[in-house]
Design an enzyme around this catalytic site. Structure first.
Site, mmCIF file in Angstrom:
data_model
loop_
_atom_site.group_PDB
_atom_site.id
_atom_site.type_symbol
_atom_site.label_atom_id
_atom_site.label_comp_id
_atom_site.label_asym_id
_atom_site.label_seq_id
_atom_site.Cartn_x
_atom_site.Cartn_y
_atom_site.Cartn_z
ATOM 1 C CD1 TRP A 120 -11.471 9.587 -6.273
ATOM 2 C CD2 TRP A 120 -13.371 9.147 -7.347
ATOM 3 N NE1 TRP A 120 -13.112 10.096 -5.410
ATOM 4 C CE2 TRP A 120 -13.436 9.610 -6.641
ATOM 5 C CE3 TRP A 120 -14.235 8.612 -8.398
ATOM 6 C CZ2 TRP A 120 -15.041 9.838 -5.704
ATOM 7 C CZ3 TRP A 120 -15.339 8.971 -7.802
ATOM 8 C CH2 TRP A 120 -16.066 9.044 -6.756
ATOM 9 C CD1 TRP A 138 -17.878 11.765 -18.223
ATOM 10 C CD2 TRP A 138 -18.728 10.028 -16.735
ATOM 11 N NE1 TRP A 138 -16.977 11.263 -18.332
ATOM 12 C CE2 TRP A 138 -17.541 10.252 -17.334
ATOM 13 C CE3 TRP A 138 -19.310 8.897 -16.281
ATOM 14 C CZ2 TRP A 138 -16.946 8.540 -17.173
ATOM 15 C CZ3 TRP A 138 -17.961 8.192 -16.137
ATOM 16 C CH2 TRP A 138 -17.315 7.268 -16.356
ATOM 17 C CD1 TRP A 172 -13.843 10.125 -14.970
ATOM 18 C CD2 TRP A 172 -12.240 10.460 -12.982
ATOM 19 N NE1 TRP A 172 -12.975 10.593 -15.414
ATOM 20 C CE2 TRP A 172 -12.056 10.587 -14.437
ATOM 21 C CE3 TRP A 172 -11.340 11.338 -12.260
ATOM 22 C CZ2 TRP A 172 -10.462 11.660 -14.941
ATOM 23 C CZ3 TRP A 172 -10.270 11.945 -12.615
ATOM 24 C CH2 TRP A 172 -10.267 11.827 -13.610
ATOM 25 C CD GLU A 226 -2.886 -1.441 0.047
ATOM 26 O OE1 GLU A 226 -3.006 -0.003 -0.104
ATOM 27 O OE2 GLU A 226 -2.888 -1.837 -1.047
ATOM 28 C CG ASN A 259 -7.992 1.724 0.337
ATOM 29 O OD1 ASN A 259 -7.966 2.607 -0.405
ATOM 30 N ND2 ASN A 259 -7.812 0.756 -0.036
#
Length: 389
Positions: free
Chosen positions: A378, A302, A355, A271, A337
């Site tokens: 994202w 979108w 997004w 991580e 997370n």
């Protein structure tokens, strides 16, 4: 010494170089109006990040005063304030640690040029990552765009040198106390005190130490516990990594030493490598700020759907996990997370909403907001980014 994303004395690369090479060292921090004024313009008169920084600076100032120094804190455009302060103090050089965000690199280039015009130097150093910029490249000499090969290269290149702590304590005698130094109150910056006390968010280097010591005892179970949002599985160190109240070298060294015997430590080290992967993506591809890493995905049409976006923001979607996660970020400035991935995927792939709107919402509410990690996460969830699902 210009403190930025490194609000600690211990194991601080630029501070060590500054103290070792200078006869007299002043410490400074600038509340940058270029960053803060847009927050105020959006009506964010309380901001947990600003409060975290402000309280951490008080701790840093106390640590400096205990060793004969003090922290000079200014409020203005950082590029102007640092050059002006260098002139006032008649220093020969300014020392700082690297910052990789597009605004920061442009700001630092401007500072370096202005200092040079006055016969001064800006010296900068690697501190917030183990590997930076072009230190890790593919066999073809290109930046990595897939995580697993990057992680393998990261681990292969790692040596004890990369994890070595920068000794600071023995050089602190070079600290100088400025003629007058006081940290302006939050209200003087335009912000009101927030709720960090109620949320019990530990601040400063002492807060980072408290959380790290707690996590050290839990790290062996991290690989499994991190998947369950209701369990105390994560380290909760993200905000401290963001503002440098912990040393990445100390964290990575601990995880690396335990990884052979601890799946939890090995997973957590991965991580930390993800964090650096997104930093190098931002460095090599600054266009990802506002655009898809994979340009073909910018052709997606979108849905606007303002009522659906509002329901997502307010936790009114009817999907319990999504709504609980949005309640968490709205009430605390933090989100586990796993729900970060769930809520991001839900916005882009279930609601069909850009997004970038979700990325901006997180950027304004996360106390641990980091441009590289937020953008990378994202885009990963929306499949517009590198190594996307």
């Amino acid at each position: 010494m210009w403190f930025r994303r490194d609000l600690r004395l211990a194991d601080n690369a630029a501070l060590r170089h500054c103290l070792k090479n200078a006869r007299r060292v002043y410490a400074a921090f600038v509340f940058d109006r270029v960053i803060l004024d847009p927050l105020l313009a959006e009506g964010l008169t309380t901001d947990r990040r600003v409060e975290f920084i402000h309280r951490s600076l008080h701790e840093l100032d106390a640590a400096l005063r205990a060793r004969g120094g003090a922290l000079i804190v200014r409020h203005g455009a950082a590029a102007d304030e640092i050059v002006r302060l260098a002139e006032e103090l008649r220093v020969d050089a300014v020392f700082a640690n690297h910052d990789y965000e597009p605004y920061a690199t442009a700001r630092d280039a401007r500072v370096a040029a202005a200092l040079a015009a006055a016969g001064r130097r800006l010296h900068t150093f690697k501190d917030q990552v183990i590997f930076e910029r072009d230190e890790l490249l593919t066999g073809a000499g290109r930046p990595f765009s897939v995580f697993t090969p990057y992680r393998n290269a990261w681990l292969k290149a790692l040596t004890p040198f990369h994890l070595r702590s920068y000794e600071v304590a023995k050089y602190l005698g070079a600290l100088a106390s400025p003629p007058a130094a006081a940290i302006p109150p939050l209200r003087a910056l335009g912000f009101a005190p927030g709720d960090l006390d109620q949320l019990k968010v530990p601040v400063g280097a002492s807060g980072g130490r408290l959380l790290f010591d707690d996590f050290r005892a839990r790290i062996d179970g991290y690989r499994d516990a991190r998947d369950y949002p209701a369990v105390r599985g994560p380290s909760y160190l993200s905000v401290h990594l963001r503002f440098g109240t912990v040393s990445i070298r100390e964290l990575a060294r601990f995880a690396h030493e335990r990884m052979a015997a601890s799946p939890g430590a090995a997973t957590w080290l991965s991580e930390l490598v993800w964090r650096e992967f997104y930093q190098q993506i931002l460095h090599h591809h600054p266009r990802v700020v506002g655009a898809s890493f994979r340009p073909e995905y910018d052709r997606i049409r979108w849905d606007e759907a303002p009522e659906l976006f509002a329901a997502w923001c307010e936790g009114r979607t009817g999907y319990p996990l999504v709504d609980a996660a949005m309640a968490q970020i709205n009430r605390t400035g933090y989100m586990h997370n796993r729900p970060r991935m769930v809520t991001a995927s839900f916005l882009a792939k279930d609601l069909g909403i850009d997004w970038r709107r979700g990325e901006h919402y997180f950027a304004r509410r996360l106390i641990d907001f980091d441009l590289a990690a937020n953008n990378g996460g994202w885009q990963w969830a929306a499949s517009s980014g590198c190594d996307a699902q």
